[in-house]
Design a protein around this motif. Sequence first.
Motif, PDB file in Angstrom:
ATOM      1  N   UNK A  25      29.206  41.388  39.435  1.00 44.58           N
ATOM      2  CA  UNK A  25      28.715  40.926  40.727  1.00 44.58           C
ATOM      3  C   UNK A  25      29.443  39.660  41.150  1.00 44.58           C
ATOM      4  N   UNK A  26      30.120  39.649  42.291  1.00 49.80           N
ATOM      5  CA  UNK A  26      30.852  38.448  42.711  1.00 49.80           C
ATOM      6  C   UNK A  26      29.910  37.332  43.157  1.00 49.80           C
ATOM      7  N   UNK A  27      30.359  36.129  42.953  1.00 52.64           N
ATOM      8  CA  UNK A  27      29.628  34.951  43.411  1.00 52.64           C
ATOM      9  C   UNK A  27      29.779  34.857  44.933  1.00 52.64           C
ATOM     10  N   UNK A  28      28.669  34.696  45.667  1.00 55.51           N
ATOM     11  CA  UNK A  28      28.790  34.586  47.137  1.00 55.51           C
ATOM     12  C   UNK A  28      29.519  33.312  47.573  1.00 55.51           C
ATOM     13  N   UNK A  29      29.620  32.329  46.681  1.00 56.97           N
ATOM     14  CA  UNK A  29      30.351  31.094  47.001  1.00 56.97           C
ATOM     15  C   UNK A  29      31.376  30.835  45.886  1.00 56.97           C
ATOM     16  N   UNK A  30      32.391  31.667  45.799  1.00 54.78           N
ATOM     17  CA  UNK A  30      33.353  31.537  44.702  1.00 54.78           C
ATOM     18  C   UNK A  30      34.311  30.368  44.928  1.00 54.78           C
ATOM     19  N   UNK A  31      34.947  29.933  43.859  1.00 53.64           N
ATOM     20  CA  UNK A  31      35.964  28.894  43.967  1.00 53.64           C
ATOM     21  C   UNK A  31      37.167  29.399  44.755  1.00 53.64           C
ATOM     22  N   UNK A  32      37.513  30.688  44.541  1.00 52.58           N
ATOM     23  CA  UNK A  32      38.626  31.312  45.238  1.00 52.58           C
ATOM     24  C   UNK A  32      38.118  32.591  45.910  1.00 52.58           C
TER      25      UNK A  32
ATOM     26  N   UNK B  84      36.565  43.356  38.620  1.00 50.28           N
ATOM     27  CA  UNK B  84      36.957  43.917  37.336  1.00 50.28           C
ATOM     28  C   UNK B  84      37.569  42.818  36.470  1.00 50.28           C
ATOM     29  N   UNK B  85      37.754  43.124  35.213  1.00 49.48           N
ATOM     30  CA  UNK B  85      38.445  42.213  34.311  1.00 49.48           C
ATOM     31  C   UNK B  85      39.909  42.146  34.716  1.00 49.48           C
ATOM     32  N   UNK B  86      40.423  40.947  34.779  1.00 50.64           N
ATOM     33  CA  UNK B  86      41.832  40.725  35.108  1.00 50.64           C
ATOM     34  C   UNK B  86      42.525  39.987  33.951  1.00 50.64           C
ATOM     35  N   UNK B  87      43.830  40.206  33.758  1.00 50.40           N
ATOM     36  CA  UNK B  87      44.683  41.074  34.552  1.00 50.40           C
ATOM     37  C   UNK B  87      44.531  42.538  34.154  1.00 50.40           C
ATOM     38  N   UNK B  88      44.679  43.402  35.131  1.00 47.82           N
ATOM     39  CA  UNK B  88      44.634  44.840  34.900  1.00 47.82           C
ATOM     40  C   UNK B  88      46.055  45.351  34.758  1.00 47.82           C
ATOM     41  N   UNK B  89      46.312  46.151  33.716  1.00 48.32           N
ATOM     42  CA  UNK B  89      47.638  46.735  33.507  1.00 48.32           C
ATOM     43  C   UNK B  89      47.532  48.249  33.640  1.00 48.32           C
ATOM     44  N   UNK B  90      48.085  48.771  34.712  1.00 49.28           N
ATOM     45  CA  UNK B  90      47.999  50.202  34.984  1.00 49.28           C
ATOM     46  C   UNK B  90      48.691  51.000  33.885  1.00 49.28           C
ATOM     47  N   UNK B  91      48.022  52.046  33.421  1.00 50.46           N
ATOM     48  CA  UNK B  91      48.593  52.918  32.397  1.00 50.46           C
ATOM     49  C   UNK B  91      48.216  52.562  30.978  1.00 50.46           C
ATOM     50  N   UNK B  92      47.689  51.364  30.750  1.00 48.91           N
ATOM     51  CA  UNK B  92      47.349  50.958  29.386  1.00 48.91           C
ATOM     52  C   UNK B  92      46.260  51.848  28.797  1.00 48.91           C
ATOM     53  N   UNK B  93      45.339  52.313  29.628  1.00 46.25           N
ATOM     54  CA  UNK B  93      44.235  53.136  29.113  1.00 46.25           C
ATOM     55  C   UNK B  93      44.752  54.372  28.377  1.00 46.25           C
ATOM     56  N   UNK B  94      45.888  54.924  28.776  1.00 50.21           N
ATOM     57  CA  UNK B  94      46.436  56.110  28.120  1.00 50.21           C
ATOM     58  C   UNK B  94      47.204  55.754  26.841  1.00 50.21           C
ATOM     59  N   UNK B  95      47.294  54.472  26.544  1.00 46.14           N
ATOM     60  CA  UNK B  95      48.020  54.038  25.354  1.00 46.14           C
ATOM     61  C   UNK B  95      47.105  53.367  24.340  1.00 46.14           C
ATOM     62  N   UNK B  96      45.863  53.826  24.316  1.00 41.93           N
ATOM     63  CA  UNK B  96      44.899  53.377  23.308  1.00 41.93           C
ATOM     64  C   UNK B  96      44.735  54.485  22.274  1.00 41.93           C
ATOM     65  N   UNK B  97      44.787  54.113  21.003  1.00 43.54           N
ATOM     66  CA  UNK B  97      44.685  55.057  19.883  1.00 43.54           C
ATOM     67  C   UNK B  97      43.458  54.708  19.050  1.00 43.54           C
TER      68      UNK B  97
END
Length: 342
Positions: free
Chosen positions: A159-166, A174-187
């Motif tokens: 849930x975002x803060x209605x008065x965020x710093x940025x 979501x959790x950042x940073x997001x790296x596209x494609x990493x989910x398919x490289x989990x073993x």
Amino acid sequence: MNARKNIGFLSFGHWNPHPTSATQTAADALLQSIDLAVAAEELGADGAYFRVHHFARQLGSPFPLLAAAGAKTSRIEIGTGVIDMRYTNPLAFAEDAGAADLIAGGRLQLGISRGSPEQVINGWRYFGYEPAEGESDADMARRHAGVALEAISGKQFAQPNPRPMFPNPPGMLRVEPYSEGLRQRIWWGAGSDTTARWAAQQGMNLMSSTLKDDESGEPFHVQQRQQIEAFRAEWAKFDHGFEPRVSVSRSIFAIVDDQDRRYFLGSGDRNDQFGYIESTRSVFGRAYADEPETLVEQLRGDEAIAAADTVLLTVPNQLGVDYNTHVLDAILTHVAPALGWR
């Protein structure tokens, strides 16, 4: 299966203040791990993988090492085998993994699991984790893994803060940073047929080492091949959107000079071993150490290697970067081509 294999090394990153060790400090083990990844890439190997153990004189905190190795290389896969999810905050894991994968240009291959018997009793408790009521520590590891997988997938849930710093983007965060494609490289490091099937259900690749539950009394490589088949059969029931990968680990040493003979000729376990780990009957796979021609014939009979697409070669990291580079080069030059792996 296609004979062609991805070939990587797997290092436990041991260090020990002993006069004969090339890794006498934790700094030695970490820095030499990076150097070995660079050397392996120059040789043409496909992967540099690192074991994670806590409370031990071994590699324990994987992501600084993975990021550094990723920054110093450009092609080789950088991975773990495995991160113990009992000790892991799933969202911190997702943040660190995303950052390291971006630094490496999308080359991380992260092996995770319930982990192995550790140096201390219930060590995950010192990291602040306890199984929920009715859970085992293995259940807790799988729960942590599930949360981590969702976060790595980019799930927007906070849930975002209605008065965020940025300023925030629209919607949940979501959790950042997001790296596209990493989910398919989990073993998932599976020690039984059941956990291999569970990994398939979750859409994770299969990582199988030199140890598994003894489920039939048959030779290790036969049981491991059956585990791989069970994983692939289960995977076929789902639409995960990509083809899975399977790795097996082996101790393989091609004896090509006098130094190799001193270290390995006549050493190692030439037969499987059966025993108990935490009251579970287990089978430990044999080691391979011989002249290249003999080694090739022995490896032709390993059914699990034949079934896998990736072979991780365990390396004696305390013998130093130069010698381990020689070990990898001997396999890539004298063994892999004869088996069709190259």
